[in-house]
Design a protein around this motif. Structure first.
Motif, short mmCIF file in Angstrom:
data_model
loop_
_atom_site.label_atom_id
_atom_site.label_comp_id
_atom_site.label_asym_id
_atom_site.label_seq_id
_atom_site.Cartn_x
_atom_site.Cartn_y
_atom_site.Cartn_z
N THR A 44 47.15 26.79 0.86
CA THR A 44 46.77 27.54 -0.33
C THR A 44 45.90 28.74 0.05
O THR A 44 44.77 28.59 0.51
N PHE A 45 46.45 29.91 -0.17
CA PHE A 45 45.77 31.13 0.23
C PHE A 45 44.48 31.36 -0.55
O PHE A 45 43.50 31.88 -0.01
N SER A 46 44.48 30.99 -1.80
CA SER A 46 43.33 31.25 -2.65
C SER A 46 42.07 30.51 -2.21
O SER A 46 40.98 30.83 -2.68
N ASN A 47 42.20 29.54 -1.32
CA ASN A 47 41.04 28.81 -0.81
C ASN A 47 40.46 29.43 0.46
O ASN A 47 39.40 29.01 0.92
N ARG B 181 37.01 33.88 -0.96
CA ARG B 181 38.30 33.39 -1.45
C ARG B 181 38.70 33.94 -2.81
O ARG B 181 39.89 34.09 -3.08
N SER B 182 37.74 34.21 -3.64
CA SER B 182 38.05 34.72 -4.96
C SER B 182 38.12 36.25 -5.01
O SER B 182 38.62 36.82 -5.98
N GLY B 183 37.61 36.89 -3.97
CA GLY B 183 37.57 38.33 -3.94
C GLY B 183 36.36 38.92 -4.65
O GLY B 183 36.27 40.14 -4.80
N ARG C 93 42.49 41.52 -1.76
CA ARG C 93 43.43 40.42 -1.61
C ARG C 93 44.23 40.23 -2.88
O ARG C 93 43.78 40.54 -3.98
N ASP C 94 45.42 39.72 -2.69
CA ASP C 94 46.30 39.40 -3.79
C ASP C 94 46.67 37.94 -3.61
O ASP C 94 47.59 37.61 -2.86
N ASN C 95 45.95 37.08 -4.28
CA ASN C 95 46.17 35.65 -4.09
C ASN C 95 47.53 35.18 -4.60
O ASN C 95 48.03 34.15 -4.15
N ASP D 198 49.68 35.92 -1.54
CA ASP D 198 49.17 35.44 -0.24
C ASP D 198 48.98 36.60 0.74
O ASP D 198 49.37 36.51 1.91
N VAL E 241 46.32 39.86 2.14
CA VAL E 241 45.04 40.54 2.20
C VAL E 241 45.30 41.90 2.82
O VAL E 241 46.15 42.04 3.71
#
Length: 125
Positions: A28-31, A53-55, A72-74, A77, A79
């Motif tokens: 999970t990229f957002s983590n 992680r949240s930007g 980043r674009d969660n 996936d 950055v």
């Protein structure tokens, strides 16, 4: 668990712009906390930008403040490192890095768990 692939490097003239991309896969990229590092021949690897992680929080090395932007674009996936007003001293191999606990921004290489292969950025004068 995480694979990182950088792209977007190349040769540009001083004052030009370049956008580096880093694609992540495997979890999970957002983590993930993310960072961009660079290393020039004969110099130590240095962190030029970091993002949590949240930007919501970012870090920039003093040498690139006002010129580089990490984002980043969660959902994708990805950055990015948008580089503007490039200088010859920006010439280096740029690496994307990820860390599993990315709530806060990290700037030390030892804090990162995964690394990409790097992409070369060369700025001519």
């Amino acid at each position: 668990q995480v694979q990182l692939v950088e792209s977007g490097g190349g040769l540009v003239q001083a004052g030009g712009s370049l956008r580096l991309s880093c694609a992540a896969s495997g979890r999970t990229f957002s983590n993930l906390g993310m960072g961009w590092f660079r290393q020039a021949p004969g110099k130590e690897r240095e962190c030029v930008a970091g993002i949590n992680r949240s930007g919501s929080n970012t870090y920039y090395a003093e040498s690139v403040k006002g010129r580089f932007t990490i984002s980043r674009d969660n959902a994708k996936d990805l950055v990015y490192l948008q580089m503007t007003s490039l200088k010859p001293e920006d010439t280096a191999n740029y690496y994307c890095a990820a860390r599993g606990l990315g709530v806060v921004v990290a700037t030390l290489a030892r804090s990162y768990d995964y690394w990409g292969q790097g992409t070369q950025v060369t700025v001519s004068s």
